[in-house]
Write a protein that holds these residues in place. Structure first.
Motif, mmCIF file in Angstrom:
data_model
loop_
_atom_site.group_PDB
_atom_site.id
_atom_site.type_symbol
_atom_site.label_atom_id
_atom_site.label_comp_id
_atom_site.label_asym_id
_atom_site.label_seq_id
_atom_site.Cartn_x
_atom_site.Cartn_y
_atom_site.Cartn_z
ATOM 1 N N MET A 151 -0.518 47.140 30.104
ATOM 2 C CA MET A 151 -0.924 47.497 31.465
ATOM 3 C C MET A 151 -1.599 46.308 32.138
ATOM 4 N N SER A 152 -1.555 46.308 33.474
ATOM 5 C CA SER A 152 -2.331 45.327 34.232
ATOM 6 C C SER A 152 -2.396 45.750 35.689
ATOM 7 N N PHE A 153 -3.482 45.331 36.357
ATOM 8 C CA PHE A 153 -3.547 45.454 37.809
ATOM 9 C C PHE A 153 -2.730 44.353 38.477
ATOM 10 N N SER A 154 -2.377 43.322 37.725
ATOM 11 C CA SER A 154 -1.658 42.172 38.272
ATOM 12 C C SER A 154 -0.148 42.362 38.140
ATOM 13 N N PRO A 155 0.582 42.469 39.265
ATOM 14 C CA PRO A 155 2.040 42.551 39.176
ATOM 15 C C PRO A 155 2.652 41.347 38.472
ATOM 16 N N LEU A 156 2.039 40.172 38.622
ATOM 17 C CA LEU A 156 2.566 38.983 37.949
ATOM 18 C C LEU A 156 2.425 39.100 36.433
ATOM 19 N N ALA A 157 1.332 39.694 35.965
ATOM 20 C CA ALA A 157 1.158 39.904 34.529
ATOM 21 C C ALA A 157 2.208 40.882 34.012
ATOM 22 N N VAL A 158 2.486 41.921 34.791
ATOM 23 C CA VAL A 158 3.528 42.874 34.416
ATOM 24 C C VAL A 158 4.873 42.161 34.322
ATOM 25 N N ARG A 159 5.149 41.294 35.291
ATOM 26 C CA ARG A 159 6.416 40.562 35.268
ATOM 27 C C ARG A 159 6.506 39.675 34.031
ATOM 28 N N ARG A 160 5.398 39.012 33.660
ATOM 29 C CA ARG A 160 5.421 38.163 32.466
ATOM 30 C C ARG A 160 5.756 38.970 31.215
ATOM 31 N N ILE A 161 5.168 40.144 31.098
ATOM 32 C CA ILE A 161 5.470 40.988 29.936
ATOM 33 C C ILE A 161 6.947 41.362 29.926
ATOM 34 N N ARG A 162 7.485 41.707 31.071
ATOM 35 C CA ARG A 162 8.901 42.090 31.135
ATOM 36 C C ARG A 162 9.803 40.923 30.746
#
Length: 262
Positions: free
Chosen positions: A160-171
């Motif tokens: 999980m993250s509040f940061s969309p960029l962090a979510v993108r990195r995980i993906r």
């Protein structure tokens, strides 16, 4: 209506110091479906379970978590601050269970639980280490065989993250890992119901759910799951249950489980 999952927010953190092994073991004993933790990187590259950027609130240390080595953090007390007004006849906590908790040690505890457990891991941003947080996290999960979910594995990890960029990195790093976009407010640019970068789970705060009654139905109508944080009060629990959420993240897992008759 499907019974929602109950996640212990930073462990059973109403009763015991947050992010300590003691709090997580209590939540597992109480029957929580899953655990939630925050992770930050130390100066020497270890993932530790600490929410705040600074040490002051939850330990006897001072300064930034990211500026300390693991050894320096391990010397601090992360338990004595919590509920200093607790009765003197309470059983003292095992000191080894109230020191700094690394994510690796939490993973070991979850894998030793002897039953299925879901683990929600939030990467904290902004961070001086930027994307290294997600890279270190995925590398650790791969070592534990958890970066590619398997239906037969008792431990299921979601990031999980509040940061969309962090979510993108995980993906990008681990496409099979489920991801949650956490929401405290609704960005004006965001079309309600749609989540970016392949996320299929929304994580709105309970205040947002209260103030935007159409939010959860819109998210679910678009095919998303919804995990709501941090649901501690009885009225808030009734609110989110009435909306049909998929997960309740709470400091008081035993109370939520009792309300659900479990």
């Amino acid at each position: 209506m499907t019974t929602p999952l109950v996640f212990a927010h930073r462990g059973a953190s109403y009763d015991l110091p947050e992010h300590t092994l003691a709090a997580y073991l209590r939540a597992l004993d109480e029957g929580a479906d899953g655990l939630e933790c925050d992770v930050r990187l130390t100066r020497d590259g270890h993932l530790v379970c600490v929410h705040d950027r600074r040490l002051d609130r939850t330990s006897n240390g001072h300064g930034l978590v990211s500026a300390r080595t693991l050894a320096e953090l391990d010397a601090l007390d992360f338990g004595s601050w919590h509920r200093a007004d607790a009765p003197a006849d309470d059983d003292p906590l095992d000191e080894s269970h109230t020191r700094l908790l690394t994510l690796e040690r939490l993973l070991d505890a979850v894998r030793s639980a002897g039953r299925p457990v879901r683990l929600l891991i939030e990467t904290k941003h902004p961070s001086r280490y930027r994307g290294e947080v997600e890279r270190k996290l995925v590398a650790l999960l791969r070592r534990h065989g958890l970066a590619e979910p398997r239906p037969d594995h008792p431990v299921q990890v979601t990031v999980m993250s509040f940061s969309p960029l962090a979510v993108r990195r995980i993906r990008e790093l681990a496409p099979a890992l489920p991801t949650v976009l956490l929401l405290e407010v609704l960005p004006r640019w965001w079309p309600v119901g749609r989540l970016p970068f392949g996320s299929r789970i929304a994580g709105p705060g309970v205040d947002l759910v209260r103030n935007r009654p159409r939010l959860v139905p819109a998210l679910r109508a678009a095919g998303n799951s919804v995990y709501v944080w941090t649901v501690n009060e009885p009225a808030d629990l009734e609110l989110v249950l009435a909306t049909g959420v998929d997960g309740v993240i709470t400091d008081r897992p035993a109370h939520a489980l009792a309300r659900l008759g479990r």
